[in-house]
Design a protein around this motif. Structure first.
Motif, short mmCIF file in Angstrom:
data_model
loop_
_atom_site.label_atom_id
_atom_site.label_comp_id
_atom_site.label_asym_id
_atom_site.label_seq_id
_atom_site.Cartn_x
_atom_site.Cartn_y
_atom_site.Cartn_z
N UNK A 11 0.82 -1.22 0.00
CA UNK A 11 0.00 0.00 0.00
C UNK A 11 0.85 1.27 0.00
N UNK A 12 1.90 1.25 0.79
CA UNK A 12 2.71 2.46 0.95
C UNK A 12 3.21 3.04 -0.38
N UNK A 13 3.60 2.19 -1.34
CA UNK A 13 4.15 2.76 -2.57
C UNK A 13 3.26 3.82 -3.24
N UNK A 14 1.96 3.62 -3.22
CA UNK A 14 1.07 4.61 -3.83
C UNK A 14 1.27 6.00 -3.21
N UNK A 15 1.23 6.05 -1.88
CA UNK A 15 1.30 7.37 -1.23
C UNK A 15 2.72 7.94 -1.26
N UNK A 16 3.72 7.07 -1.19
CA UNK A 16 5.09 7.56 -1.31
C UNK A 16 5.28 8.16 -2.70
N UNK A 17 4.73 7.49 -3.68
CA UNK A 17 4.78 8.05 -5.03
C UNK A 17 4.10 9.42 -5.08
N UNK A 18 2.97 9.52 -4.42
CA UNK A 18 2.26 10.81 -4.40
C UNK A 18 3.12 11.88 -3.76
N UNK A 19 3.74 11.52 -2.64
CA UNK A 19 4.59 12.48 -1.94
C UNK A 19 5.71 12.96 -2.86
#
Ligand SMILES: NC(=O)C1=CN([C@@H]2O[C@H](COP(=O)(O)OP(=O)(O)OC[C@H]3O[C@@H](n4cnc5c(N)ncnc54)[C@H](O)[C@@H]3O)[C@@H](O)[C@H]2O)C=CC1
Ligand SMILES: NC(=O)C1=CN([C@@H]2O[C@H](COP(=O)(O)OP(=O)(O)OC[C@H]3O[C@@H](n4cnc5c(N)ncnc54)[C@H](O)[C@@H]3O)[C@@H](O)[C@H]2O)C=CC1
Ligand SMILES: NC(=O)C1=CN([C@@H]2O[C@H](COP(=O)(O)OP(=O)(O)OC[C@H]3O[C@@H](n4cnc5c(N)ncnc54)[C@H](O)[C@@H]3O)[C@@H](O)[C@H]2O)C=CC1
Ligand SMILES: NC(=O)C1=CN([C@@H]2O[C@H](COP(=O)(O)OP(=O)(O)OC[C@H]3O[C@@H](n4cnc5c(N)ncnc54)[C@H](O)[C@@H]3O)[C@@H](O)[C@H]2O)C=CC1
Lengths: 366, 366, 366, 366
Positions: free
Chosen positions: D187-195
């Motif tokens: 899951x984290x990759x999506x939001x890290x990508x957003x960041x």
């Protein structure tokens, strides 16, 4: 898997939406019947050819008559202006072909009646394009109401509000003339359909309909900017609806709020993946409207996504319609909403015009 | 700093709110005139004595007459049932004393007319208790409308909805009998006042008023559960209002939405510290309803708190009323809303009853 | 009904709020002990006299010492800057007088420890001004958590965010110097208190604290603009808190979200009359965060208003504190939150500073 | 119009989404290159054949090797589990074929590095499946940030939270073992990508990662339920992210809030058609977060619908990806986000694991 040749009349806003839907519906819903984009027609052969290439149809037609008559066109979608609906539908039914027609059913009550008669006479599958009621959220609302989740209904409040003509300086276009293109003709049918679908028949209405901005750059405005009606439902509930194309700030204001003896339901298409539900039967300190995000537990959601809250959009509504139309054709039995439903909406619209004229209540025969 | 002796008739829901307000208003608004809780009366001397002790009045009265006549009572707040408003107000005015009267002005249109006449004849300061319009948010909305921030108004939608009688099994009480205690008599005045304050005069209405639950445990229900009206404003705008005590899920549904040619305003008392504003004149990709939190930049907020978004509540509205009443007394000039405003609300209520009877539009004389 | 003479040190933002609260609390809560506004002190006799007149105190003091020593001052509220808290509290306790002290307890951990020691040694009633946790909504949240409504907690997210210094061009003031006036010193204590109250003890933290705008018109900034901490609670839950005075757009961003094995709770002070609750144990198609409006079913709401959803505001929180302080004095038993709670908050603040320095986790002894 | 043969590895959740996208993308975006659903592979020939029939592929492959090698497969989409990504991508690049790979790039940092190296060596078009950043709203946010609409950023708060494993009694599955399938891996990759997309590079992190429910019916849980990190961006801003699959009540909690010196932006995927924007430069009484509904003025919206506020959904994000992949292939130039972007996300994930181990800050090399 059987294939079916689809012909679409009109390649504009809705023609495109239906072409896309027919391209995607098979893989989304694993439909037994698979659409083949056979033919598209438009106001000119040249524009039809443009649509053909853009949307991936096999062929473009010279005109809608050629399309309807073509033997490889086995089902017809009418996505052209309201004044073309009747002739195209009648021609298709005469050839025994199923028809999906965009809302409103016809350009007038008379057209609509004729279309229902033609559909019935032909025995063909027929369907009308009330897409907003097809969101998983509104389908869920409809089911909850039918299941009595919020008890006996006491009040219904609905609106279909947009603001594309809110600016008085927005120029006159074809949308600003012709009763069928005004707010009552063009926007109201969606919400009236919702009211009927969620609540059942309307027995009488009292209404106001008005052209607020009577002249715009480029010409006079001859149809209505907004209108409202108080109404009474056969189930006894009181109701009100408001329709507007000048509701500044509202983009897709297809919204309703329904109060019952056991709870309440609220929905706003601008946040189409949420349904608000209030249940009275909870400890007082824990009662409140809950915001239910649509998900696999709601109708027609799962085929789009396994995860709840991931959301469906406008185009997905048209895909759900495509699925239902194919299902109807496959089984040979029309599914809701049919031309008859389109006609019932037109009867309410007509009653509203009459009530607005008279300033009193107008009964709606059923 | 000058002092003024306050007498409050009624020590229930609103009597308490006014007693608290008079205790707090001086320190909050640093008023030139400082209230002294002189006397309270109620339906019996015993209950009056109870209120006296609880709220910190100097004395309890035998009845409202004693209170009104008492020389140390220099200003009167009427917070007793509607059918007591007229007599108390007339008596006070006869003695030249300023009167604040809870809404609705009188128990009937006739009472209300008499009260306005008495107020005018006496020349006394008079005020009516429409507290909801006093929130910083609604005051700000009123100012924005007056300043033309959202242009010419095209539509007004208002409601006053609560659900304290939504449950059909809720027992009959005094609230379920007597026209003045029904929804139109008791709840509608607040929102009608808002409509008049925000929009200006209403010229005609078409309405429905209904008792949904005609019998409740303990007796028959003889007044209305909900009602609605379509209305037309003198400024040309179309409008609609809905009033209900059976709107399941709604607790303090004093809400309005106003569309104009340049923008829109939305408010819901259930989130009383927010005002929603839409301005058309923004780049298209940045347009949207903004949620403005009330703060020191809005009317009557700063005295409660220096920080924006910290919020005011129900009791604070009554404190703002107290400040305005004291200001009026101090200056000798009534401030809005006066008895006249209360009467204008009653005229709309009356017109609604008449319209509901006739099923047509009823004009409101101005 | 017994009376008690109140002395308030400081007549600014909070001094006024407490003066108002003491004027109103008796009639709202029908307290057995009734406050008498006896004396106020400030940074100068002249300003104290101004406050006296504005808020209705009997007398103004030359300085806080005079106030504390005055025999008619029987209970003391400290609403002056943090660096005055300790001396005033110690003096009051030495005379056996109950003390309510605004947050943060002291200007430093050392001061705070001394204040708790003095309070304990004296046996006097003591209380600290964490008002936000006193809203009916947060009290209800606290009760739900204690009752296990949302099961075992897995995550806590909190923030106290405002934007009064978000503009880099906002001038330097006394607020921009002195550790006790920075974000960690001044804003963080409220949310740390909430975390402790809702979740129980914090065992360790890892933190960052930063001055973003190091110079402002008028001078250098020597304290922190924002800070964050990851934390671990004794109940095993993971947590995070963010504190800021430069969080553009946030006005009263005292907000938390708590996830448990059976549900979740969400709150935002900017809509302080709503509490959001999610319960897992519902049919999947009906699950959602419900927005509970505060009402008579929630702690300390009813005395303000009989109607749910009518709302309380900032000032009402201070009135609830006043009620609790009076109750404590009346019974002779301190009620939550006491100086000890203030100290526990300071210990977390201190640990955050230490963790921010070291870049690692800092344990909090208990 | 040129055609291109598409091969999809995997026909599950994402394989279907990509198959649908490739069916619809041509008519929606009028792409110069038109996809032909050539071949699908899966974990067994039988399941591949099932997908073929359901989604309308021409052929099913025995295994992914056959698919990659097939001459009519000209572009490859990898929608199989993380541990298959590397081998399939390397094989495709070796044959000079463009690759779209679902997130996360590889099952490990090592795999990811190898994949980027292979992509670079081949010179082939490559792309990674971060779909959430593709909504019109998040694209608009990205543009506003790049344009400096909210000034210099001071704080970033992000989360990717869902609750599909919130119930401790939910059974163990393949998702509950293997680091790549845990919360940080999946899951984290999506939001890290957003960041990274919204804010630019991250320079260091401090983190916690935890398995809350260590055993579930059916077996032990060997990967993480939730995790959080404090982080610092190269632009100087402070940040925090939280990732969870046990965040009760959250369904698609991909959300961020960004504060800058001139304004703030807020977004929550659960209402993916709204973007909240606060601008400081407004009259104080009119400032507030505005809710912008996506519409034709925002990136990639118009092709789906001419009307603003009509909304896009989850599937539409994948269609936008398909358009971008086809555009890249057509031009021969990769478009954002590429494998390199996928690798940069993995570096942050890896740093978080390391920081969680050490309890201190871990630098991220750039
Ligand atoms: N369900 C919904 O949400 C919506 C429904 N509609 C309905 O869809 C229908 C079409 O509207 P739009 O797509 O918005 O219009 P449009 O103007 O975008 O497209 C109309 C299409 O019809 C074609 N056309 C016009 N006259 C024709 C003729 N005599 N024969 C064949 N083709 C002809 C035009 O070439 C054009 O391709 C209308 O009935 C309208 O009320 C429109 C918008 C939304
Ligand atoms: N502005 C607002 O938001 C609200 C206004 N009201 C209005 O306030 C007024 C009072 O209503 P509530 O406080 O709710 O009623 P309540 O029943 O709580 O209290 C009524 C009070 O009037 C007293 N009373 C009754 N007859 C009396 C008499 N003949 N002489 C002296 N006192 C008498 C009672 O003893 C009692 O103290 C009504 O006109 C009502 O419409 C009520 C609720 C809310
Ligand atoms: N609970 C809450 O929500 C809030 C709490 N506070 C706390 O309240 C306290 C006071 O803050 P504000 O009211 O905002 O400050 P303020 O600056 O508005 O008022 C401070 C008052 O203290 C007086 N004062 C200063 N030095 C004094 C001295 N040596 N002796 C006597 N009086 C003195 C000043 O004359 C002034 O009346 C602080 O501890 C602050 O942290 C402040 C704001 C909000
Ligand atoms: N972008 C997004 O929002 C999402 C991305 N994903 C990613 O998509 C990928 C696939 O996940 P899901 O579709 O959820 O999984 P799934 O379990 O639904 O489908 C996996 C597919 O891969 C096939 N497969 C397994 N081993 C294979 C092999 N050796 N060769 C060929 N095919 C094989 C299976 O037969 C199945 O069709 C994963 O990398 C996952 O992280 C998953 C869900 C959401």
């Amino acid at each position: 898997m059987a294939e079916i040749g689809i012909g679409i009349i009109g390649g504009g806003y809705m023609g495109k939406a239906h072409a896309v839907a027919m391209s995607a519906v098979g893989s989304i819903f694993d439909t037994p019947l698979r659409p083949r984009l056979e033919m598209v027609s438009a106001s000119s052969p040249a524009s039809a050819e443009g649509y053909r290439a853009a949307y991936g149809f096999a062929r473009a037609a010279q005109d809608w008559q050629e399309l309807v008559n073509d033997p490889r066109v086995e089902a017809i979608i009418i996505a052209s202006p309201q004044n073309t609906h009747r002739a195209a539908a009648e021609a298709a039914f005469a050839l025994g072909k199923p028809v999906f027609c965009e809302k409103p059913l016809g350009a007038s009550l008379e057209d609509s009646r004729a279309m229902v008669a033609a559909a019935k006479a032909s025995g063909c599958v027929n369907m009308i394009g009330f897409n907003y009621i097809r969101t998983p959220a509104s389908q869920a609302a409809r089911k909850m109401l039918a299941d009595g989740v919020i008890g006996d209904i006491t009040y219904f409040k609905g609106e279909h509000t947009e603001d594309f003509l809110a600016d008085p300086k927005a120029p006159a276009t074809w949308r600003t003339t012709g009763r069928a293109n005004g707010t009552m003709g063009d926007l109201a049918p969606h919400m009236i359909n919702a009211a009927l679908a969620l609540m059942g028949p309307i027995t009488k209405v009292s209404a106001e309909i008005e052209t607020v901005h009577k002249a715009r750059p480029g010409g006079a405005v001859t149809n209505d900017d907004h209108g409202q009606m108080m109404c009474r439902f056969a189930n006894g509930a009181m109701g009100h609806m408001y329709f507007s194309r000048i509701a500044t700030g509202r983009k897709m204001g297809y919204a309703y709020e329904i109060h019952g003896t056991k709870g309440a339901i609220r929905f706003d298409q601008e946040d189409q993946n949420a349904l608000w539900l209030y249940l009275m039967d909870e400890p007082e300190e824990m009662r409140g409207f809950r915001k239910i995000l649509t998900g696999p537990a709601h109708p027609d959601y799962l085929p789009f996504c396994q995860g709840p809250g991931h959301g469906t959009g406008y185009q997905d509504q048209i895909i759900i319609e495509a699925k239902d139309f194919l299902t109807a054709i496959h089984s040979g039995r029309s599914v809701w909403p049919t031309f008859q439903d389109g006609l019932e909406v037109m009867q309410v619209v007509e009653a509203a015009w009459s009530a607005a004229q008279s300033g009193t209540w107008t009964e709606i025969p059923n």
